[in-house]
Structures are given as C-alpha cells and as structure tokens.
Design an enzyme around this catalytic site. Structure first.
Site, short mmCIF file in Angstrom:
data_model
loop_
_atom_site.label_atom_id
_atom_site.label_comp_id
_atom_site.label_asym_id
_atom_site.label_seq_id
_atom_site.Cartn_x
_atom_site.Cartn_y
_atom_site.Cartn_z
N ARG A 1 -10.51 -20.12 9.08
CA ARG A 1 -9.54 -20.15 10.18
C ARG A 1 -8.35 -21.03 9.82
NH1 ARG A 1 -9.42 -24.38 13.65
NH2 ARG A 1 -9.00 -23.03 15.43
N LEU A 2 -7.24 -20.72 10.47
CA LEU A 2 -6.05 -21.58 10.44
C LEU A 2 -5.76 -21.98 11.88
CD1 LEU A 2 -3.69 -19.64 7.97
CD2 LEU A 2 -5.00 -21.72 7.49
N ASP A 3 -5.35 -23.22 12.08
CA ASP A 3 -5.05 -23.70 13.42
C ASP A 3 -3.95 -22.85 14.06
OD1 ASP A 3 -6.87 -25.70 12.94
OD2 ASP A 3 -5.34 -27.18 12.39
N LYS A 4 -3.88 -22.90 15.36
CA LYS A 4 -2.89 -22.11 16.09
C LYS A 4 -1.47 -22.39 15.61
CE LYS A 4 -1.31 -21.12 20.82
NZ LYS A 4 -1.50 -21.39 22.26
N HIS B 1 -9.75 -29.16 10.89
CA HIS B 1 -8.45 -29.85 10.84
C HIS B 1 -8.35 -30.76 9.62
CE1 HIS B 1 -7.41 -28.25 14.67
NE2 HIS B 1 -8.11 -29.09 15.41
#
Length: 231
Positions: free
Chosen positions: A94-97, A183
């Site tokens: 995933r990549l942060d928003k 993160h």
C-alpha cells in the site's frame, strides 16, 4: 470469458444463447463445455479472446486516493483501472493516501504475497521533500537502522541527499528501504526530527515509473513479470 473479464458468468451464458461465442470455429451451445485455453480458440463475434491467467499492472498512483479495492468515502486506486480489469485484482502492498508513485496491482496472489514477504527484501525507492536539513550523519543512521518504535530496528536503508535549501530549511532526498512497515519512511524521518512534506515512490524492485503519467496504468511485459517472480 469470465476470467478474461470479457463478461460475467451470467453475461457469458447470455452471449452463448445469442450464438455469439465460438470454439475453434464451431458455435458453442453449452456453457458447461470444456476448453483448453492454451490450445482452443474462443471467439466473441468472431474476435479471438486471448487467454491470460493473471494480470500484472503498474499504476502511477496520484495523491488523494486510498490503496484499497473499495472504500465508502474515498476514491481508490482501483478507480484508475479500466472497468474490464478491476475484478479480482488487488494492490501489492500500500501507499498512503497522500503518497504518490509506483503501485503494482495483480490477481496473482502468490506473487503478491512473495513480493511482500519480509525475507524477500525487495527494494523500494522513494523521493521525498523534507522539512529540515538532512545530514551525512543521517545517512549513517539510516544505514545502521533506526528505532521507530517497533520491536526491531529498521533494516539498513540507503539515503541519498539530492538538494539542500538551507535558507528554506528543506531537503530533497532519495531513500531505499527493503521493508514495508506502517508509514515507515515518514516515521524514519520523524525519528531524526525532519518530517516528510511530500513522498513519492519512484521504484519498486527493478521497476520504475519511466515517464508513466500520474493516474495512468500500464500492463507489465512478460519479461518484467519473470523478473518479479525471481525475487
């Protein structure tokens, strides 16, 4: 037909009743008829439907969307895929928003799991703008591992300083990590007192964005897939 996302199973049955599907030139009348996707030629309205067991996509994720297959509030990375390529696919990690950059999406669950396995140590490189002056001492700290509140120190990371603007107290860097903690990049820079103001993943393994525009997606080549499978 369903696996190639040409139509759902129920839609495929309707196409068969409408006499629009052929196998090796012969009209298909039974939806349960068997076929060998590697040998038989299946056509819709005379157009061959090439069989591909799995799909492998690269998305240049924009900021503002979430890395999920669905979300009730926010736009997801899946919204950037063509309609016929959404079913059954999921992001690799995933990549942060608010983070941009290279994101792989596939329906190959085995490869997805393999690329994320801690023991694989697949390198991921990020470009970041930092509030604060990143120093040579920070390069050493990243190389030795940092305490970001986990049970273990972070694995050795490569930090490269691209530009320092002392009057603005900002830095531009490239950092390469081989883990995927929550993160992680942001937490590493917070640990040295230099919060991230912009983050973009520019490489995943040997892959890079290579000019792919923001919000655009492309399929990986068979050679690229083979290299990914070798990790």
């Amino acid at each position: 037909l369903s696996q190639m996302q040409v139509a759902t199973r129920s839609e495929s049955k309707k196409l068969i009743k409408m006499k629009r599907i052929t196998k090796n030139g012969a009209l298909v009348t039974d939806g349960g008829e068997k076929c060998d996707p590697q040998k038989d030629c299946i056509c819709l309205d005379g157009h061959p439907i090439a069989y591909q067991e799995y799909h492998y996509l690269m998305l240049h994720k924009p900021a503002g969307c979430v890395t999920a297959t669905e979300d009730r509030r926010d736009k997801t990375v899946m919204d950037y895929l063509p309609d016929n390529l959404r079913r059954g696919l999921s992001p690799v990690g995933r990549l942060d928003k608010d983070t941009e950059g290279l994101l792989l999406i596939t329906d190959d669950g085995a490869l997805n799991h393999s690329l994320l396995a801690p023991g694989r140590h697949v390198p991921k490189t990020y470009y970041a703008r930092i509030h604060g002056i990143v120093t040579e001492a920070d390069i050493t700290a990243f190389k030795n591992g940092l305490d970001i509140g986990e049970k273990k120190m972070t694995a050795p990371a490569t930090l490269k300083i691209l530009h320092i603007a002392e009057n603005e107290q900002t830095s531009e860097i490239l950092v390469t990590i081989t883990e995927g903690k929550f993160h992680q990049v942001k937490r590493m820079f917070e640990r040295i007192g230099c919060p991230v103001t912009f983050l973009k993943r520019v490489e995943f393994g040997f892959l890079n964005l290579d000019g792919l525009p923001t919000g655009e997606v492309r399929e990986l080549s068979s050679e690229e897939v083979e290299k990914l499978q070798s990790y």
